[in-house]
Design a protein around this motif. Structure first.
Motif, PDB file in Angstrom:
ATOM      1  N   PRO A  61      -4.572   5.344  -7.295  1.00  0.00           N
ATOM      2  CA  PRO A  61      -3.471   6.231  -7.718  1.00  0.00           C
ATOM      3  C   PRO A  61      -3.970   7.544  -8.330  1.00  0.00           C
ATOM      4  O   PRO A  61      -3.434   8.613  -8.030  1.00  0.00           O
ATOM      5  N   ALA A  62      -5.001   7.477  -9.153  1.00  0.00           N
ATOM      6  CA  ALA A  62      -5.540   8.698  -9.759  1.00  0.00           C
ATOM      7  C   ALA A  62      -6.094   9.636  -8.688  1.00  0.00           C
ATOM      8  O   ALA A  62      -5.847  10.848  -8.715  1.00  0.00           O
ATOM      9  N   LEU A  63      -6.813   9.080  -7.739  1.00  0.00           N
ATOM     10  CA  LEU A  63      -7.367   9.901  -6.660  1.00  0.00           C
ATOM     11  C   LEU A  63      -6.273  10.470  -5.768  1.00  0.00           C
ATOM     12  O   LEU A  63      -6.364  11.619  -5.319  1.00  0.00           O
ATOM     13  N   ASP A  64      -5.227   9.679  -5.525  1.00  0.00           N
ATOM     14  CA  ASP A  64      -4.103  10.177  -4.727  1.00  0.00           C
ATOM     15  C   ASP A  64      -3.438  11.374  -5.409  1.00  0.00           C
ATOM     16  O   ASP A  64      -3.068  12.346  -4.756  1.00  0.00           O
ATOM     17  N   MET A  65      -3.293  11.310  -6.749  1.00  0.00           N
ATOM     18  CA  MET A  65      -2.705  12.432  -7.493  1.00  0.00           C
ATOM     19  C   MET A  65      -3.614  13.655  -7.423  1.00  0.00           C
ATOM     20  O   MET A  65      -3.140  14.773  -7.214  1.00  0.00           O
ATOM     21  N   ALA A  66      -4.914  13.447  -7.616  1.00  0.00           N
ATOM     22  CA  ALA A  66      -5.859  14.568  -7.555  1.00  0.00           C
ATOM     23  C   ALA A  66      -5.812  15.222  -6.181  1.00  0.00           C
ATOM     24  O   ALA A  66      -5.845  16.452  -6.071  1.00  0.00           O
ATOM     25  N   LEU A  67      -5.711  14.420  -5.148  1.00  0.00           N
ATOM     26  CA  LEU A  67      -5.668  14.940  -3.783  1.00  0.00           C
ATOM     27  C   LEU A  67      -4.364  15.678  -3.502  1.00  0.00           C
ATOM     28  O   LEU A  67      -4.370  16.806  -3.016  1.00  0.00           O
ATOM     29  N   LYS A  68      -3.243  15.051  -3.821  1.00  0.00           N
ATOM     30  CA  LYS A  68      -1.939  15.623  -3.474  1.00  0.00           C
ATOM     31  C   LYS A  68      -1.572  16.831  -4.329  1.00  0.00           C
ATOM     32  O   LYS A  68      -1.019  17.805  -3.833  1.00  0.00           O
ATOM     33  N   PHE A  69      -1.856  16.763  -5.641  1.00  0.00           N
ATOM     34  CA  PHE A  69      -1.392  17.794  -6.559  1.00  0.00           C
ATOM     35  C   PHE A  69      -2.499  18.736  -7.036  1.00  0.00           C
ATOM     36  O   PHE A  69      -2.221  19.727  -7.696  1.00  0.00           O
ATOM     37  N   GLY A  70      -3.756  18.408  -6.747  1.00  0.00           N
ATOM     38  CA  GLY A  70      -4.858  19.259  -7.173  1.00  0.00           C
ATOM     39  C   GLY A  70      -5.164  19.172  -8.655  1.00  0.00           C
ATOM     40  O   GLY A  70      -5.906  19.991  -9.189  1.00  0.00           O
ATOM     41  N   CYS A  71      -4.592  18.174  -9.325  1.00  0.00           N
ATOM     42  CA  CYS A  71      -4.828  18.033 -10.764  1.00  0.00           C
ATOM     43  C   CYS A  71      -6.184  17.379 -11.016  1.00  0.00           C
ATOM     44  O   CYS A  71      -6.814  16.854 -10.103  1.00  0.00           O
ATOM     45  N   SER A  72      -6.621  17.425 -12.255  1.00  0.00           N
ATOM     46  CA  SER A  72      -7.838  16.716 -12.634  1.00  0.00           C
ATOM     47  C   SER A  72      -7.438  15.382 -13.251  1.00  0.00           C
ATOM     48  O   SER A  72      -6.410  15.279 -13.916  1.00  0.00           O
ATOM     49  N   VAL A  73      -8.232  14.347 -12.985  1.00  0.00           N
ATOM     50  CA  VAL A  73      -7.920  13.005 -13.469  1.00  0.00           C
ATOM     51  C   VAL A  73      -9.145  12.363 -14.105  1.00  0.00           C
ATOM     52  O   VAL A  73     -10.275  12.608 -13.677  1.00  0.00           O
ATOM     53  N   GLY A 113       0.815  -1.219   0.000  1.00  0.00           N
ATOM     54  CA  GLY A 113       0.000   0.000   0.000  1.00  0.00           C
ATOM     55  C   GLY A 113       0.843   1.261   0.000  1.00  0.00           C
ATOM     56  O   GLY A 113       0.621   2.174  -0.790  1.00  0.00           O
ATOM     57  N   GLN A 114       1.844   1.305   0.879  1.00  0.00           N
ATOM     58  CA  GLN A 114       2.721   2.477   0.936  1.00  0.00           C
ATOM     59  C   GLN A 114       3.544   2.595  -0.333  1.00  0.00           C
ATOM     60  O   GLN A 114       3.773   3.689  -0.836  1.00  0.00           O
ATOM     61  N   SER A 115       3.984   1.454  -0.874  1.00  0.00           N
ATOM     62  CA  SER A 115       4.814   1.500  -2.083  1.00  0.00           C
ATOM     63  C   SER A 115       4.029   2.041  -3.280  1.00  0.00           C
ATOM     64  O   SER A 115       4.595   2.718  -4.138  1.00  0.00           O
ATOM     65  N   VAL A 116       2.738   1.764  -3.338  1.00  0.00           N
ATOM     66  CA  VAL A 116       1.909   2.308  -4.421  1.00  0.00           C
ATOM     67  C   VAL A 116       1.784   3.822  -4.253  1.00  0.00           C
ATOM     68  O   VAL A 116       1.893   4.575  -5.228  1.00  0.00           O
ATOM     69  N   LEU A 117       1.590   4.286  -3.023  1.00  0.00           N
ATOM     70  CA  LEU A 117       1.550   5.734  -2.776  1.00  0.00           C
ATOM     71  C   LEU A 117       2.883   6.382  -3.144  1.00  0.00           C
ATOM     72  O   LEU A 117       2.915   7.447  -3.769  1.00  0.00           O
ATOM     73  N   ASN A 118       3.986   5.730  -2.771  1.00  0.00           N
ATOM     74  CA  ASN A 118       5.319   6.243  -3.109  1.00  0.00           C
ATOM     75  C   ASN A 118       5.487   6.355  -4.627  1.00  0.00           C
ATOM     76  O   ASN A 118       6.023   7.346  -5.127  1.00  0.00           O
ATOM     77  N   MET A 119       5.060   5.321  -5.353  1.00  0.00           N
ATOM     78  CA  MET A 119       5.212   5.299  -6.802  1.00  0.00           C
ATOM     79  C   MET A 119       4.394   6.414  -7.445  1.00  0.00           C
ATOM     80  O   MET A 119       4.884   7.128  -8.325  1.00  0.00           O
ATOM     81  N   THR A 120       3.173   6.578  -6.995  1.00  0.00           N
ATOM     82  CA  THR A 120       2.309   7.622  -7.542  1.00  0.00           C
ATOM     83  C   THR A 120       2.944   8.992  -7.346  1.00  0.00           C
ATOM     84  O   THR A 120       3.022   9.799  -8.279  1.00  0.00           O
ATOM     85  N   GLU A 121       3.428   9.247  -6.146  1.00  0.00           N
ATOM     86  CA  GLU A 121       4.061  10.528  -5.845  1.00  0.00           C
ATOM     87  C   GLU A 121       5.329  10.739  -6.675  1.00  0.00           C
ATOM     88  O   GLU A 121       5.552  11.820  -7.231  1.00  0.00           O
ATOM     89  N   ARG A 122       6.146   9.702  -6.798  1.00  0.00           N
ATOM     90  CA  ARG A 122       7.405   9.827  -7.553  1.00  0.00           C
ATOM     91  C   ARG A 122       7.147  10.058  -9.039  1.00  0.00           C
ATOM     92  O   ARG A 122       7.809  10.894  -9.665  1.00  0.00           O
ATOM     93  N   LEU A 123       6.201   9.333  -9.613  1.00  0.00           N
ATOM     94  CA  LEU A 123       5.875   9.525 -11.029  1.00  0.00           C
ATOM     95  C   LEU A 123       5.346  10.933 -11.285  1.00  0.00           C
ATOM     96  O   LEU A 123       5.680  11.560 -12.288  1.00  0.00           O
ATOM     97  N   ALA A 124       4.544  11.426 -10.360  1.00  0.00           N
ATOM     98  CA  ALA A 124       4.022  12.789 -10.499  1.00  0.00           C
ATOM     99  C   ALA A 124       5.155  13.810 -10.416  1.00  0.00           C
ATOM    100  O   ALA A 124       5.188  14.779 -11.178  1.00  0.00           O
TER     101      ALA A 124
END
Length: 159
Positions: free
Chosen positions: A93-105, A61-72
């Motif tokens: 992963p898409a929701l994590d990016m929308a939450l962390k970076f404020g982007c649209s997915v 679970g943490q590694s998926v969050l790490n990967m999403t953040e690193r790719l972004a």
């Protein structure tokens, strides 16, 4: 500038010594040799996600969050980004990016059950975090994307 991000079926090891990397690989081989490994790995969902292990104590679970953040980070994702996630699965992963970076997915997955779970996750995220996420999910084939998707312009595409 546009970025294509391939994340499935790839394990990324960064800032680890050879012994740590070998340990992770050995654990993987031990686990993969179990008779029910594929069923356990797919978690009865039909898809695989592998993450970015920053620390030997990171779980999947943490590694998926790490990967999403690193790719972004690598791709320069920010609040102005518009991301297409092909094979979005349950949408985390898409929701994590929308939450962390404020982007649209926009997430697309072949399995209607995954899209249902992604939309449920969006509601949970918004309720839990107290914010509205710019995220939408569609059940469709990559080869027959709905017009709601094809009429949009994306800055990032991930699979």
């Amino acid at each position: 500038q546009h970025y294509f991000i391939q994340s499935n079926l790839r394990m990324v090891f960064d800032k680890h010594d050879d012994e740590t990397v070998q340990g992770i690989k050995d654990e993987w081989e031990d686990w993969a040799s179990k008779p029910n490994a594929l069923t356990e790995f797919f978690e009865n969902t039909g898809y695989i996600t592998i993450g970015y292990y920053k620390d030997e104590n990171d779980g999947l679970g943490q590694s998926v969050l790490n990967m999403t953040e690193r790719l972004a980070e690598i791709s320069g994702m920010d609040a102005h980004s518009h991301v297409l996630d092909l094979g979005c699965g349950r949408g985390r992963p898409a929701l994590d990016m929308a939450l962390k970076f404020g982007c649209s997915v926009v997430g697309v997955d072949l399995a209607e059950g995954h899209v249902k779970m992604a939309n449920e996750s969006k509601v949970e995220y918004e309720k839990e975090k107290g914010c509205e996420l710019r995220a939408e999910f569609y059940a469709a084939s990559y080869f027959e994307l709905p017009e709601e998707v094809t009429k949009q312009k994306f800055t990032h595409v991930m699979m």
